[in-house]
Design an enzyme around this catalytic site. Structure first.
Site, PDB file in Angstrom:
ATOM      1  N   GLY A  23       0.801  -1.219   0.000  1.00 39.69           N
ATOM      2  CA  GLY A  23       0.000   0.000   0.000  1.00 39.69           C
ATOM      3  C   GLY A  23       0.830   1.262   0.000  1.00 39.69           C
ATOM      4  O   GLY A  23       0.447   2.265  -0.601  1.00 39.69           O
ATOM      5  N   ARG A 107      -1.311  -1.846   9.421  1.00 42.19           N
ATOM      6  CA  ARG A 107      -2.262  -1.834  10.533  1.00 42.19           C
ATOM      7  C   ARG A 107      -3.693  -1.982  10.029  1.00 42.19           C
ATOM      8  O   ARG A 107      -4.048  -1.515   8.962  1.00 42.19           O
ATOM      9  CB  ARG A 107      -2.147  -0.511  11.310  1.00 42.19           C
ATOM     10  CG  ARG A 107      -1.087  -0.536  12.344  1.00 42.19           C
ATOM     11  CD  ARG A 107      -1.373   0.493  13.434  1.00 42.19           C
ATOM     12  NE  ARG A 107      -1.503   1.865  12.916  1.00 42.19           N
ATOM     13  CZ  ARG A 107      -2.015   2.850  13.618  1.00 42.19           C
ATOM     14  NH1 ARG A 107      -2.476   2.640  14.838  1.00 42.19           N
ATOM     15  NH2 ARG A 107      -2.081   4.062  13.117  1.00 42.19           N
ATOM     16  N   ASN A 120       6.495  -8.175  11.616  1.00 44.13           N
ATOM     17  CA  ASN A 120       7.369  -7.238  10.916  1.00 44.13           C
ATOM     18  C   ASN A 120       8.807  -7.281  11.401  1.00 44.13           C
ATOM     19  O   ASN A 120       9.741  -7.018  10.628  1.00 44.13           O
ATOM     20  CB  ASN A 120       6.809  -5.821  11.020  1.00 44.13           C
ATOM     21  CG  ASN A 120       5.569  -5.638  10.162  1.00 44.13           C
ATOM     22  OD1 ASN A 120       5.195  -6.531   9.402  1.00 44.13           O
ATOM     23  ND2 ASN A 120       4.928  -4.495  10.262  1.00 44.13           N
ATOM     24  N   ASN A 147       6.297  -0.271  10.285  1.00 41.84           N
ATOM     25  CA  ASN A 147       5.888  -0.075  11.673  1.00 41.84           C
ATOM     26  C   ASN A 147       5.922  -1.380  12.482  1.00 41.84           C
ATOM     27  O   ASN A 147       5.766  -2.456  11.916  1.00 41.84           O
ATOM     28  CB  ASN A 147       4.466   0.499  11.724  1.00 41.84           C
ATOM     29  CG  ASN A 147       4.463   2.007  11.621  1.00 41.84           C
ATOM     30  OD1 ASN A 147       5.286   2.671  12.224  1.00 41.84           O
ATOM     31  ND2 ASN A 147       3.543   2.543  10.838  1.00 41.84           N
ATOM     32  N   ASP A 184       4.920  12.477  10.655  1.00 37.51           N
ATOM     33  CA  ASP A 184       4.439  13.249  11.807  1.00 37.51           C
ATOM     34  C   ASP A 184       4.653  14.744  11.586  1.00 37.51           C
ATOM     35  O   ASP A 184       3.797  15.564  11.928  1.00 37.51           O
ATOM     36  CB  ASP A 184       5.151  12.786  13.083  1.00 37.51           C
ATOM     37  CG  ASP A 184       4.965  11.302  13.342  1.00 37.51           C
ATOM     38  OD1 ASP A 184       3.852  10.807  13.094  1.00 37.51           O
ATOM     39  OD2 ASP A 184       5.923  10.640  13.766  1.00 37.51           O
ATOM     40  N   HIS A 212       7.442   7.402  16.984  1.00 34.90           N
ATOM     41  CA  HIS A 212       6.493   7.399  15.864  1.00 34.90           C
ATOM     42  C   HIS A 212       5.251   6.584  16.196  1.00 34.90           C
ATOM     43  O   HIS A 212       4.767   5.799  15.394  1.00 34.90           O
ATOM     44  CB  HIS A 212       7.184   6.846  14.613  1.00 34.90           C
ATOM     45  CG  HIS A 212       6.342   6.921  13.361  1.00 34.90           C
ATOM     46  ND1 HIS A 212       5.783   8.090  12.902  1.00 34.90           N
ATOM     47  CD2 HIS A 212       5.968   5.965  12.482  1.00 34.90           C
ATOM     48  CE1 HIS A 212       5.107   7.853  11.786  1.00 34.90           C
ATOM     49  NE2 HIS A 212       5.203   6.561  11.517  1.00 34.90           N
ATOM     50  N   MET A 263       1.828   8.542   3.760  1.00 35.76           N
ATOM     51  CA  MET A 263       3.118   7.975   4.150  1.00 35.76           C
ATOM     52  C   MET A 263       4.051   7.885   2.960  1.00 35.76           C
ATOM     53  O   MET A 263       5.254   8.142   3.075  1.00 35.76           O
ATOM     54  CB  MET A 263       2.916   6.583   4.767  1.00 35.76           C
ATOM     55  CG  MET A 263       4.197   5.934   5.288  1.00 35.76           C
ATOM     56  SD  MET A 263       4.974   6.817   6.658  1.00 35.76           S
ATOM     57  CE  MET A 263       6.465   7.424   5.880  1.00 35.76           C
TER      58      MET A 263
END
Length: 369
Positions: A23, A107, A120, A147, A184, A212, A263
Site C-alpha cells: 500500500g 495496521r 514485521n 511499523n 508526523d 512514531h 506515508m
C-alpha cells in the site's frame, strides 16, 4: 568483500525499495520514478536505478506499469520464486547505496503499531541480513518506514551490527540507519495550515521529535503558538491529532487500510534528501528522524547526542534534527530544540513520550539479542 560495489562513477545511484508492491510501496514507487527522474533529467553525468523487491507476484505488474513513465530512471524488479529463494533479494540489493523499507503487514482497525511487531520484526531481520550481505555497510543508507518504527529500527541496527561483526566488516551502522518519522512532521504542518485556514498559502515547518506512535510523538508547536497566538486548548488538540493521526486514517478507511498515500508522500520527501546527497547535488543534508543515539561502543553517536541523552533520561533511540553527510552518515545533532522542552506543556508530554518509547525500544533490542 561480501557485497558488490555500485558503479564508481560519481552521480550513479542505485535505490532499492523493499516492499514495493504494498500500500505504501506502490505510490512510493511512482513518486520515486517521477520525482527522482526530474532530478537527473538532461544530466548526462547522473544515473539512477530504482530496484523494486516484493514477495507479491503483483510486483511484476506494478513494475511494468510504472516503467511506462517517461523519466530517465532505470527500473528493475525482483520477485522470489518461492519461500526459499534468496537470490531475488540479493540481486535487488547488490550495489544499492540507498535502501528504503516499507515492507511488512499494515495496521488494521483496532491494531496498535505494537500488534504488528512480531511479524514485521521477522521481516526486518531477514532484510537486514540481505543488506549486510549485498551492500557496503560503510556507505549504504537504510530508511525504515515499516511499523512499529520505534521497535523495528533497533532491530535493524542490532541485526546489521551483528552481521557486520560476523562478516568482519568495520562499519558504523548506527550512523546510517534511520526510522522515517517524517509523516508526523507533515501532519503537524498540515494541521497547523488547517487551523489558520491556509492563510497566505504558507507551509509551516513544525519540529516533531521523540518516536512514531501515539504519545511517543512529540510535536513542538511552541514557536508557532507564539507567532499565531492560538490557545492552549487548540494546542492540545493539535498535539493529540498529530499523535493519533494514523488512527484517524485507519478508522476513515473502515478496514481497507492505513495511512499509505500520505506515508508514501512523506517517505519520498525524506528519501529525496538522501538522493540529493548521493547524487552529489549537496554536501550535507539536515533532516529530523529516529536514530540510535549510541554507537557500537555505547558512546554518543555524534556531536550533540550526549545532550539529548541527558535530556531524555538516556533514551537510546530518539527522533532528533541532525546533519548527515554521504561519507560519515550522522555527523551532528542540532540540540537547539532542547530549549523548547522546558515549556510546561512540553515537559508533561516528554515524560509520557520517554516512558512509552523506552518500552518500545527494549522490545526491539530484546528481539534482536
Amino acid at each position: 568483500m561480501p557485497y558488490i560495489e555500485s558503479s564508481e562513477k560519481k552521480g550513479s545511484v542505485k535505490v532499492a525499495l523493499l516492499g514495493a508492491a504494498g500500500g505504501i510501496g506502490q505510490p512510493l514507487t511512482l513518486l520515486l520514478k517521477t520525482q527522482l527522474g526530474a532530478k537527473i533529467l538532461g544530466q548526462e553525468n547522473k544515473q539512477l536505478e530504482l530496484a523494486l523487491y516484493d514477495i507479491a507476484p503483483i510486483l511484476e505488474g506494478v513494475s511494468a506499469d510504472v516503467s511506462h513513465v517517461n523519466t530517465p530512471v532505470l527500473l528493475k524488479h525482483y520477485i522470489p520464486k518461492d519461500r526459499d529463494d534468496e537470490s531475488a533479494l540479493s540481486e535487488c540489493l547488490q550495489g544499492a547505496s540507498l535502501v528504503i523499507i516499507p515492507a511488512g503487514v499494515p495496521r488494521k482497525p483496532g491494531m496498535s503499531r505494537d500488534d504488528l511487531f512480531a511479524i514485521n520484526a521477522g521481516i526486518i531481520r531477514t532484510l537486514a541480513k540481505g543488506i549486510a550481505g549485498n551492500c557496503d555497510l560503510s556507505k549504504v543508507f537504510v530508511l525504515v518506514i515499516s511499523n512499529p518504527v520505534n521497535s523495528l529500527v533497533p532491530v535493524m541496527v542490532e541485526e546489521l551490527a551483528k552481521e557486520a561483526k560476523r562478516l568482519e566488516i568495520a562499519a558504523p551502522v548506527q550512523r546510517r540507519v534511520f526510522g522515517v518519522t517524517h509523516l508526523d512532521a507533515v501532519r503537524a504542518s498540515t494541521f497547523l495550515q488547517q487551523l489558520t485556514n491556509y492563510s497566505g498559502n504558507r507551509v509551516p515547518s513544525v519540529p516533531v521529535i521523540g518516536g512514531h506512535s501515539g504519545e511517543t510523538i512529540l510535536p513542538l508547536f511552541g514557536e508557532a503558538q507564539k507567532e499565531l497566538g492560538f490557545s492552549d486548548e487548540q494546542l492540545a488538540k493539535l498535539v493529540h491529532r498529530v499523535q493519533y493521526g494514523g488512527d484517524e486514517v485507519v478508522e476513515a478507511k473502515k478496514g481497507a487500510g492505513s495511512a499509505t498515500l500520505s506515508m508514501a508522500y512523506a517517505g519520498y520527501e525524506f528519501a529525496s534528501n538522501f538522493a540529493d546527497l548521493l547524487l552529489g547535488t549537496v554536501d550535507k543534508i539536515n533532516v529530523t528522524t529516529f536514530i540510535s543515539l549510541l554507537d557500537a561502543d555505547k558512546a554518543p553517536v555524534a556531536e550533540g547526542a550526549s545532550e539529548v541523552l541527558e535530556a531524555t533520561d538516556n533514551t537510546e533511540y530518539f527522533a532528533v534534527p541532525l546533519e548527515v553527510t554521504a561519507e560519515e552518515g550522522i555527523v551532528k545533532i542540532d540540540t537547539s530544540f532542547l530549549t523548547q522542552l522546558n515549556e510546561n506543556n512540553t515537559r508533561k508530554l516528554l515524560t509520557a513520550c520517554i516512558s512509552a518509547l523506552k518500552k518500545n525500544i527494549e522490545l526491539g533490542i530484546t528481539f534482536a539479542s
